[in-house]
Design a protein around this motif. Structure first.
Motif, PDB file in Angstrom:
ATOM      1  N   GLN A 260       0.817  -1.198   0.000  1.00 32.03           N
ATOM      2  CA  GLN A 260       0.000   0.000   0.000  1.00 32.03           C
ATOM      3  C   GLN A 260       0.861   1.264   0.000  1.00 32.03           C
ATOM      4  OE1 GLN A 260      -3.358   0.216   2.623  1.00 32.03           O
ATOM      5  NE2 GLN A 260      -3.857  -1.944   2.420  1.00 32.03           N
ATOM      6  N   GLN A 261       2.014   1.207   0.678  1.00 32.96           N
ATOM      7  CA  GLN A 261       2.925   2.351   0.648  1.00 32.96           C
ATOM      8  C   GLN A 261       3.436   2.602  -0.768  1.00 32.96           C
ATOM      9  OE1 GLN A 261       5.903   1.319   3.559  1.00 32.96           O
ATOM     10  NE2 GLN A 261       4.781   2.255   5.264  1.00 32.96           N
ATOM     11  N   CYS A 264       0.679   4.104  -2.786  1.00 33.33           N
ATOM     12  CA  CYS A 264       0.477   5.510  -2.419  1.00 33.33           C
ATOM     13  C   CYS A 264       1.524   6.391  -3.101  1.00 33.33           C
ATOM     14  CB  CYS A 264       0.538   5.676  -0.906  1.00 33.33           C
ATOM     15  SG  CYS A 264       0.017   7.314  -0.330  1.00 33.33           S
ATOM     16  N   HIS A 265       2.787   5.941  -3.112  1.00 30.82           N
ATOM     17  CA  HIS A 265       3.844   6.707  -3.796  1.00 30.82           C
ATOM     18  C   HIS A 265       3.526   6.840  -5.282  1.00 30.82           C
ATOM     19  CE1 HIS A 265       6.054   6.807  -0.172  1.00 30.82           C
ATOM     20  NE2 HIS A 265       6.599   5.597  -0.241  1.00 30.82           N
ATOM     21  N   LEU A 267       0.574   6.621  -6.743  1.00 28.15           N
ATOM     22  CA  LEU A 267      -0.605   7.466  -6.882  1.00 28.15           C
ATOM     23  C   LEU A 267      -0.224   8.943  -6.814  1.00 28.15           C
ATOM     24  CD1 LEU A 267      -3.658   6.801  -7.153  1.00 28.15           C
ATOM     25  CD2 LEU A 267      -3.852   7.127  -4.676  1.00 28.15           C
ATOM     26  N   ASN A 268       0.552   9.303  -5.798  1.00 31.59           N
ATOM     27  CA  ASN A 268       0.974  10.701  -5.631  1.00 31.59           C
ATOM     28  C   ASN A 268       1.794  11.170  -6.830  1.00 31.59           C
ATOM     29  OD1 ASN A 268      -0.246  11.042  -3.123  1.00 31.59           O
ATOM     30  ND2 ASN A 268       1.539  10.284  -2.013  1.00 31.59           N
ATOM     31  N   ASP A 292      -4.601   1.826   3.888  1.00 33.54           N
ATOM     32  CA  ASP A 292      -3.833   2.796   4.657  1.00 33.54           C
ATOM     33  C   ASP A 292      -4.537   4.153   4.593  1.00 33.54           C
ATOM     34  OD1 ASP A 292      -0.900   3.490   5.764  1.00 33.54           O
ATOM     35  OD2 ASP A 292      -1.513   5.064   4.365  1.00 33.54           O
ATOM     36  N   ARG A 294      -3.438   7.112   4.311  1.00 33.22           N
ATOM     37  CA  ARG A 294      -2.947   8.026   3.272  1.00 33.22           C
ATOM     38  C   ARG A 294      -3.520   7.674   1.907  1.00 33.22           C
ATOM     39  NH1 ARG A 294       3.298   7.283   4.360  1.00 33.22           N
ATOM     40  NH2 ARG A 294       2.463   5.187   4.663  1.00 33.22           N
ATOM     41  N   VAL A 295      -3.619   6.376   1.618  1.00 32.85           N
ATOM     42  CA  VAL A 295      -4.197   5.953   0.343  1.00 32.85           C
ATOM     43  C   VAL A 295      -5.672   6.349   0.282  1.00 32.85           C
ATOM     44  CG1 VAL A 295      -4.730   3.982  -1.134  1.00 32.85           C
ATOM     45  CG2 VAL A 295      -2.578   4.029   0.141  1.00 32.85           C
ATOM     46  N   ARG A 296      -6.377   6.074   1.377  1.00 29.21           N
ATOM     47  CA  ARG A 296      -7.809   6.388   1.421  1.00 29.21           C
ATOM     48  C   ARG A 296      -8.038   7.891   1.259  1.00 29.21           C
ATOM     49  NH1 ARG A 296      -9.009   3.282   5.485  1.00 29.21           N
ATOM     50  NH2 ARG A 296      -8.892   4.855   7.109  1.00 29.21           N
ATOM     51  N   ARG A 298      -6.092  10.054  -0.249  1.00 24.26           N
ATOM     52  CA  ARG A 298      -5.784  10.458  -1.625  1.00 24.26           C
ATOM     53  C   ARG A 298      -6.947  10.117  -2.566  1.00 24.26           C
ATOM     54  NH1 ARG A 298      -3.469  14.256  -4.570  1.00 24.26           N
ATOM     55  NH2 ARG A 298      -1.270  13.911  -5.019  1.00 24.26           N
TER      56      ARG A 298
END
Length: 486
Positions: A260-261, A264-265, A267-268, A292, A294-296, A298
């Motif tokens: 998930q990390q 997230c990277h 995605l960003n 996570d 942060r993912v949610r 975003r």
């Protein structure tokens, strides 16, 4: 990774595996069922964690998807644990799509054959920095169905907004400014996957230089886990930087902190670069509890659209469209309009269930003599009509109720702890997840801390055996079912 079309041949080793899987299918389902539905199925490839098969007709594909896909997956995983999903494509449909693309592009046969294979397997198309056509990018994604286009997507009141946004993403390269990320959510069978794949086909047909990647969350997890194991994660991440449109399906299955990390990277990076991201899941971002924060967050920062349950007019349109398509293959087909409209009124859950009901009508027309009365029709469609009155049960709901009843935490059920006070509730929760949801054994295992599907199967069989002998346990399970459905 090499992509393969439905016209390609599996390797000898793959074919030997397929022969063993077919033998298990025959032993499990019986010779008659095997000959009727699997006799003309061929293996295309087993690359990328996907066992891709081909059949000659759309009806065969639909029937196998509706009735035997989970069984086929379980048998494949017994033969090859690397298989994460099974897919079926139509041999003639893939060939026709490649022929049409060739006619439009004017490419030489060998050149078009390669690009047709890439897209049929869901890979990012080749990018060219010069007239030499040098390959800049090559990352195979999840398979695409050639029939999942905007032309075949039937629009109604329940899906109009999502369809319009998806079209905008595919047709306007500046849409990333307005719809990013675009999040489409709906219950099972409402057309999320169809829309995502339609974006891929349409965007590539408008601009062949676009790098478009369609991935299921399961495949994304497998691809990153493999890269970490093989110490190629850095090159993998570099290859993903140049995506123009990223399409992620079944987001609810994305599991694991490290994965998930990485997501997230990615995605960003893509959103900050004004690259389009489209995500689909079975619930809105706020309800994806396994993600996570942060993912949610975003995902919630973009545009979230729901595909609702189809209304009567849309259900009727789906049935009429399928009927007209079927009449091309079967000119003698005659399903009266009042029967079709009656089915549209009775089957209300999803577009997929409506298509399943139509397949039932096709079977009745093929094997039964004389017209079917409404009483017989109700019996034939009982399983689809009844499902409309049932609450949609989520695995998270089951975990919460079981944890509360046994005075443990939900995290305990997902943990690796093996004390008796944790193991028994965990096994019961896995059993209930199997009998109360449509999720496959591998999917359930992933939702219980990333466990193997064999662990889930053991839990299901153990609870079945114990509850048949222990009336107290059987009553506890019935109580849990009622609590979950409340």
């Amino acid at each position: 990774m090499k992509s393969t079309s439905a016209g390609s041949r599996a390797s000898r080793a793959e074919q030997q595996k397929w022969n063993r899987v077919k033998a298990q299918v025959k032993a499990t389902l019986g010779v008659e069922v095997f000959n009727s539905w699997f006799g003309r199925m061929k293996l295309v490839s087993t690359g990328g964690g996907v066992a891709l098969h081909s059949v000659p007709t759309a009806f065969l594909k639909s029937w196998i998807y509706s009735h035997y896909r989970e069984t086929l997956l379980e048998l494949w995983q017994k033969e090859d644990s690397a298989i994460l999903r099974v897919d079926v494509t139509i041999r003639s449909a893939v060939r026709q799509h490649v022929v049409e693309s060739r006619a439009q592009s004017g490419k030489a046969p060998a050149q078009e054959s390669a690009s047709g294979r890439d897209m049929a397997a869901g890979s990012i198309a080749e990018g060219a920095s010069s007239a030499s056509g040098e390959r800049l990018f090559g990352f195979a994604g999840s398979p695409l169905d050639p029939r999942h286009t905007f032309a075949s997507f039937i629009v109604g009141k329940s899906n109009r907004m999502a369809a319009a946004a998806a079209r905008s993403v595919a047709e306007d390269e500046n849409a990333a400014v307005r719809f990013n990320p675009l999040f489409v959510h709906a219950t099972v069978g409402q057309g999320k996957t169809h829309l995502l794949q339609a974006i891929a086909w349409e965007a590539r047909s408008r601009n062949p230089r676009l790098k478009v990647l369609y991935l299921t969350a399961e495949y994304f997890m497998w691809r990153f886990a493999t890269a970490i194991r093989d110490q190629t994660a850095l090159s993998l991440k570099e290859s993903l930087r140049d995506i123009d449109i990223l399409l992620i399906d079944d987001m609810q299955f994305l599991q694991g902190k490290a994965i998930q990390q990485e997501f997230c990277h990615l995605l960003n990076m893509l959103i900050n670069s004004a690259k389009q991201v489209v995500v689909a899941a079975d619930r809105p971002p706020a309800e994806l509890e396994s993600l996570d924060d942060r993912v949610r967050s975003r995902l919630q920062g973009g545009v979230s659209l729901e595909i609702e349950t189809p209304d009567y007019e849309l259900r009727k349109a789906i049935l009429n469209t399928r009927y007209n398509e079927a009449k091309v293959e079967q000119p003698g087909l005659d399903i009266p309009e009042d029967i079709r409209h009656y089915v549209a009124r009775q089957v209300t859950t999803s577009g997929r269930d409506v298509e399943g009901a139509f397949n039932q009508l096709l079977i009745q027309h093929r094997f039964c003599e004389g017209p079917m009365g409404f009483d017989e029709l109700d019996k034939m469609l009982a399983h689809l009509i009844r499902s409309a009155d049932q609450k949609r049960v989520r695995i998270e709901d089951i975990q919460k109720v079981v944890a509360r009843q046994f005075n443990v935490s939900r995290n305990d059920l997902l943990s690796s702890r093996r004390t008796r006070v944790i193991v028994r509730p965990r096994q019961i929760a896995m059993y209930l997840a199997k009998v109360m949801t449509p999720r496959s054994l591998p999917e359930i295992g992933r939702r219980f801390g990333g466990r193997d599907h064999t662990t889930v199967l053991h839990a299901v069989r153990k609870i079945e055996d114990m509850s048949s002998k222990d009336q107290k346990l059987a009553r506890e399970i019935e109580l849990l079912k009622r609590l979950i459905l409340e």
